[in-house]
Design a protein around this motif. Structure first.
Motif, PDB file in Angstrom:
ATOM      1  N   ASP A  62     -56.934 -16.890  16.829  1.00  0.00           N
ATOM      2  CA  ASP A  62     -57.673 -16.137  17.841  1.00  0.00           C
ATOM      3  C   ASP A  62     -58.530 -17.070  18.676  1.00  0.00           C
ATOM      4  O   ASP A  62     -59.123 -18.027  18.167  1.00  0.00           O
ATOM      5  CB  ASP A  62     -58.579 -15.092  17.179  1.00  0.00           C
ATOM      6  CG  ASP A  62     -57.798 -13.962  16.542  1.00  0.00           C
ATOM      7  OD1 ASP A  62     -56.684 -13.687  17.024  1.00  0.00           O
ATOM      8  OD2 ASP A  62     -58.302 -13.363  15.567  1.00  0.00           O
ATOM      9  N   GLU A 105     -60.839 -15.969  25.700  1.00  0.00           N
ATOM     10  CA  GLU A 105     -60.415 -16.567  26.968  1.00  0.00           C
ATOM     11  C   GLU A 105     -61.022 -15.792  28.133  1.00  0.00           C
ATOM     12  O   GLU A 105     -61.105 -14.568  28.112  1.00  0.00           O
ATOM     13  CB  GLU A 105     -58.897 -16.561  27.075  1.00  0.00           C
ATOM     14  CG  GLU A 105     -58.367 -17.311  28.294  1.00  0.00           C
ATOM     15  CD  GLU A 105     -56.861 -17.444  28.277  1.00  0.00           C
ATOM     16  OE1 GLU A 105     -56.360 -18.526  27.897  1.00  0.00           O
ATOM     17  OE2 GLU A 105     -56.177 -16.451  28.620  1.00  0.00           O
ATOM     18  N   GLN A 135     -60.209 -14.841  31.691  1.00  0.00           N
ATOM     19  CA  GLN A 135     -59.081 -14.791  32.611  1.00  0.00           C
ATOM     20  C   GLN A 135     -59.533 -14.502  34.035  1.00  0.00           C
ATOM     21  O   GLN A 135     -58.845 -14.832  34.990  1.00  0.00           O
ATOM     22  CB  GLN A 135     -58.083 -13.739  32.137  1.00  0.00           C
ATOM     23  CG  GLN A 135     -57.510 -14.069  30.757  1.00  0.00           C
ATOM     24  CD  GLN A 135     -56.761 -12.916  30.136  1.00  0.00           C
ATOM     25  OE1 GLN A 135     -56.801 -11.788  30.627  1.00  0.00           O
ATOM     26  NE2 GLN A 135     -56.074 -13.191  29.021  1.00  0.00           N
ATOM     27  N   LYS A 162     -61.968 -12.042  26.632  1.00  0.00           N
ATOM     28  CA  LYS A 162     -60.781 -11.389  26.090  1.00  0.00           C
ATOM     29  C   LYS A 162     -60.282 -12.150  24.861  1.00  0.00           C
ATOM     30  O   LYS A 162     -60.190 -13.380  24.877  1.00  0.00           O
ATOM     31  CB  LYS A 162     -59.668 -11.329  27.140  1.00  0.00           C
ATOM     32  CG  LYS A 162     -60.082 -10.710  28.467  1.00  0.00           C
ATOM     33  CD  LYS A 162     -60.479  -9.247  28.310  1.00  0.00           C
ATOM     34  CE  LYS A 162     -60.850  -8.640  29.675  1.00  0.00           C
ATOM     35  NZ  LYS A 162     -61.317  -7.244  29.528  1.00  0.00           N
ATOM     36  N   VAL A 177     -57.457 -13.495  22.734  1.00  0.00           N
ATOM     37  CA  VAL A 177     -56.049 -13.851  22.937  1.00  0.00           C
ATOM     38  C   VAL A 177     -55.558 -14.653  21.738  1.00  0.00           C
ATOM     39  O   VAL A 177     -56.340 -15.159  20.934  1.00  0.00           O
ATOM     40  CB  VAL A 177     -55.842 -14.666  24.241  1.00  0.00           C
ATOM     41  CG1 VAL A 177     -56.277 -13.867  25.458  1.00  0.00           C
ATOM     42  CG2 VAL A 177     -56.610 -15.988  24.174  1.00  0.00           C
ATOM     43  N   LYS A 228     -53.461 -17.975  20.491  1.00  0.00           N
ATOM     44  CA  LYS A 228     -53.023 -19.294  20.914  1.00  0.00           C
ATOM     45  C   LYS A 228     -52.343 -19.993  19.743  1.00  0.00           C
ATOM     46  O   LYS A 228     -52.561 -19.634  18.572  1.00  0.00           O
ATOM     47  CB  LYS A 228     -54.199 -20.134  21.420  1.00  0.00           C
ATOM     48  CG  LYS A 228     -54.775 -19.682  22.762  1.00  0.00           C
ATOM     49  CD  LYS A 228     -55.872 -20.616  23.230  1.00  0.00           C
ATOM     50  CE  LYS A 228     -56.353 -20.243  24.618  1.00  0.00           C
ATOM     51  NZ  LYS A 228     -55.355 -20.533  25.653  1.00  0.00           N
TER      52      LYS A 228
END
Length: 808
Positions: A4, A7, A9, A21, A23, A25
């Motif tokens: 986790d 991010e 955006q 947010k 996201v 990776k």
């Protein structure tokens, strides 16, 4: 392996938490000279919040992972790495790589080994996660100030976290420190807690004269200032000839006032300090020296960064909101002048029960500790008593932390805790005063069509003074002197009186519950306000109290009190003071004047039967703070007014639910002599006694945990239909059908006028409700015609009349 990360955006200046947010990776394996770090803690600093807003120059272009501060452990080392091994605790000289947008707000990060710093055992994980921003700033500031041992260093905002760290670090180097604070009561505390050599209160003492007296006339060797504004002008006169005022923050706004004569004739200079370029300009060896010094000061306790609340990574949005909310305006580096008519502890018989929703708002404002240390009692629900029977209902707090419950307490003790929290903020000045008038740009009495630019007030010494401000928050209570000029219309109703008694050393039938007695002609309330005291509030409808009030309480009320409480009730009548207060219901149509906002009981009141007033006020406070926080300044009154115009519609789901419920329940619980009304009254009691959704739904509304106007209307008419069903059993009769129709009419006559007053669109479709912008447009139009000049107020956020401490 996936992990986790948070991010950004797209930037979000209005609600930075919404820019974060979660996201997924993929872990990047460490290459030559690289280390994979598993993050344990990441800091949330103002620079991080500004990054999400898109206004911080140190953050890369989106999308990117924010986070300047943090610590973790080495998970894997790449080829050629020396000095680091798996499991080692590390922090970094900047997690954020501008080219990659890879900051500390993620579970794993791969970095070049030269960016890593090994944490000594004496530095905790939580402190290590704050290594980069504040501690290195302290080391950098002391380096550029270049003050020698035995000389004086002048530090503004000395009571702040960074200011205290600067004092301790400077003293460790033998430098004499002079701290500048704005509150007289902070002087001794700062000396005792930090060892600061001298502390000057800038609001009560001539700053330059005091500093010169302390330094034997030479002035301070250097000045470290994070305030700016008008204070910068005074600082130039307090520094030595050829000295420098170093600006490393701008609490007063983006501009500051310099002193031309001091610069011209004494060679005093102003310079800025931003630690990012300062650190990057150093060689690797010099950076290592900075790191070693910082860690040494942290390890020996000289610099001990405080730890706030800790959140899981996935709750980054909550952490961001917490960082914004804690202390709020006073900590947003806005100057706040809080004017209170009387700072002595109030003694009132209302404002003593805080619903769970209100406590939740306290938590979100970072003020939950204000209910501690005042003998407050947790309240878990209500017990309703009618005709010898109880219906007990509990607050639906499942899914919330264990501390979320109602709180009951002595009103004055709670208010004093709120005042102390306000006064403890570096940016807040408290004065005992009575506000007389609002003023315009030129200091004259304000009139409609002009922006409000401050207030005139009578000070404690009797003098009449002015306070200029870009924003005045008016919250002067139920007897407001400013309600009329700041609203288009105000509907004020006086439905009844509360007569208050104090019962001592008596146990309520249901412990830790408020008790509502459905008496005739109107309800009686019992609730604990300390472990040994119970407040009784007897509602007496009408415009006047009975001439023989004790006799009324004995003959009319006492026989209807639950048997367990009757003797204590009668004893209180004989031995305790009988106090009273007129109840008010206030609904206003705001005009939304540029430069002013109306808040609290001055603007909106409901019958106090359900104890929802503080929940509404705290919810309004939190909402207003969230709307004001992203604004860089309040200097443009029209822009500020436009940014806050939605306040009056966004508040409606909470305020309309609590207002409607309080006013409707009061009407239902009062005896009118109508058979249909009595059927509605009995149906309400029996509906709640059923339990399950019949009790949890209404109580979730009453508690403020589920502010939903549509849910309220549904449950209200469900009660009415429940009563209709009872009237039709075991078989319909003509009288039963007549009573059914009459009951539905009674229900409609109770709730529909209340909703109409709140506003249909504002209650059910707030996004479609019109914003109160007529006065904003009028002021804007007059300005464009040149009939008014621009605001000359300084960067000061002030609360008018009784002040922010009254927003409760």
């Amino acid at each position: 392996m996936q992990f986790d990360a948070i991010e950004v955006q797209a930037y979000n200046a209005a609600n930075p938490a919404d820019a974060a947010k979660v996201v997924q990776k993929a872990v990047r394996e460490p290459g030559q000279g690289e280390v994979l770090v598993q993050m344990k803690y990441a800091g949330v600093n103002p620079s991080d919040v500004f990054s999400l807003m898109g206004v911080y120059p140190g953050f890369p272009k989106v999308p990117g992972v924010p986070g300047f501060d943090g610590m973790g452990v080495v998970a894997k080392v790449g080829p050629g790495v020396t000095g680091f091994s798996e499991g080692q605790r590390v922090t970094s000289l900047g997690w954020l790589t501008t080219s990659q947008g890879s900051g500390s707000w993620q579970q794993y990060i791969t970095l070049p080994q030269e960016k890593l710093v090994a944490l000594p055992d004496a530095v905790s994980d939580e402190a290590g996660a704050q290594f980069y921003i504040n501690p290195i700033t302290v080391v950098g500031l002391l380096e550029v100030a270049a003050v020698q041992p035995g000389q004086h260093l002048l530090i503004t905002a000395a009571g702040s976290t960074l200011g205290r760290m600067l004092i301790r670090a400077a003293r460790a180097e033998g430098i004499k420190t002079i701290g500048v604070v704005r509150r007289p009561e902070a002087v001794q505390e700062l000396k005792e807690s930090t060892g600061c050599d001298e502390v000057v209160c800038s609001s009560t003492e001539p700053l330059a004269d005091r500093v010169k007296a302390i330094t034997g006339g030479t002035g301070a060797g250097s000045v470290l200032d994070c305030v700016g504004g008008e204070l910068s002008e005074q600082l130039a006169a307090a520094v030595r000839s050829g000295g420098t005022v170093w600006l490393y923050g701008l609490m007063e706004g983006l501009s500051f006032k310099g002193h031309g004569a001091e610069c011209l004739f004494r060679d005093v200079g102003y310079r800025g300090f931003w630690f990012f370029p300062w650190l990057e300009s150093k060689s690797q060896e010099q950076q290592q020296a900075v790191v070693a010094k910082t860690l040494r000061l942290m390890a020996d306790g000289t610099m001990a960064p405080p730890v706030g609340k800790i959140f899981p990574l996935k709750e980054a949005a909550a952490a961001i909101k917490e960082s914004q909310v804690t202390g709020r305006i006073g900590k947003d580096h806005r100057r706040v002048l809080l004017l209170e008519r009387d700072f002595s502890q109030p003694d009132r018989i209302v404002g003593e029960l805080l619903q769970p929703g209100g406590y939740l708002m306290l938590k979100k404002l970072g003020l939950e500790d204000t209910t501690d240390g005042i003998d407050s009692v947790k309240v878990h629900g209500y017990a309703i008593y009618k005709d010898g029977k109880y219906a007990a209902v509990r607050y639906p707090t499942e899914g919330y932390s264990a501390d979320v419950a109602g709180r009951s307490f002595h009103h004055g003790r709670f208010v004093q805790k709120l005042r102390l929290r306000a006064a403890s903020q570096q940016s807040v000045t408290c004065r005992e005063a009575t506000v007389r008038k609002l003023i315009n740009d030129v200091g004259e009495d304000w009139s409609e069509g002009q922006p409000v630019s401050g207030v005139k007030y009578k000070a404690a010494d009797g003098s009449i003074r002015e306070a200029r401000a870009h924003l005045s928050v008016v919250c002067d209570g139920m007897y407001s002197n400013f309600r009329k000029p700041l609203t288009e219309s105000a509907d004020v109703v006086h439905p009844s009186f509360f007569v208050g008694l104090l019962l001592r050393n008596v146990a309520l039938p249901y412990a830790n519950h408020g008790h509502v007695v459905l008496a005739e002609p109107s309800p009686v309330l019992f609730y604990p306000i300390s472990p040994t005291e119970v407040r009784c509030l007897v509602d007496v409808p009408g415009p006047k109290l009975p001439a023989d009030l004790p006799g009324y309480l004995r003959s009319t009320v006492a026989p209807q009190v639950p048997p367990e409480l009757q003797q204590a009730f009668l004893t209180a009548i004989d031995n305790e003071a009988i106090r009273s207060m007129q109840n008010k219901q206030v609904s206003c149509q705001p005009m939304h004047q540029p430069g002013a906002l109306l808040l609290g009981d001055a603007f909106n009141m409901r019958h106090p039967l359900t104890g929802g007033g503080m929940t509404v006020a705290l919810s309004d406070t939190r909402l207003l703070c969230e709307m004001l926080q992203p604004l860089p300044s309040f200097e443009d009154a029209i822009a500020t007014a436009r940014s806050t115009a939605e306040f009056y519609t966004k508040r409606k789901p909470v305020s309309a639910t609590i207002n409607t419920l309080a006013n409707a329940l009061y009407k239902v619980f009062c005896v009118t002599g109508s058979d249909a009304h009595e059927e509605m009254r009995q149906a309400c009691f029996d509906y709640l006694a059923k339990g399950g959704a019949c009790s949890s739904g209404p109580v979730s509304l009453l508690s403020g945990l589920n502010p939903s106007p549509s849910m309220l209307v549904m449950h209200f008419f469900s009660v009415a239909l429940f009563g209709v069903g009872r009237l039709l059993r075991p078989r319909p009769t003509f009288r039963g059908l007549y009573m059914c129709i009459a009951l539905l009419i009674v229900a409609s006559r109770i709730i529909l006028p209340i909703i109409w007053v709140e506003g249909l669109r504002a209650v059910f479709l707030p996004s479609l409700a019109p914003k109160p912008l007529n006065n904003v447009k009028r002021v804007e139009s007059l300005r464009s015609m040149g009939s008014m000049g621009g605001s000359t107020a300084s960067a000061l956020a002030s609360s008018a009349s009784k002040g922010l401490s009254k927003v409760r």
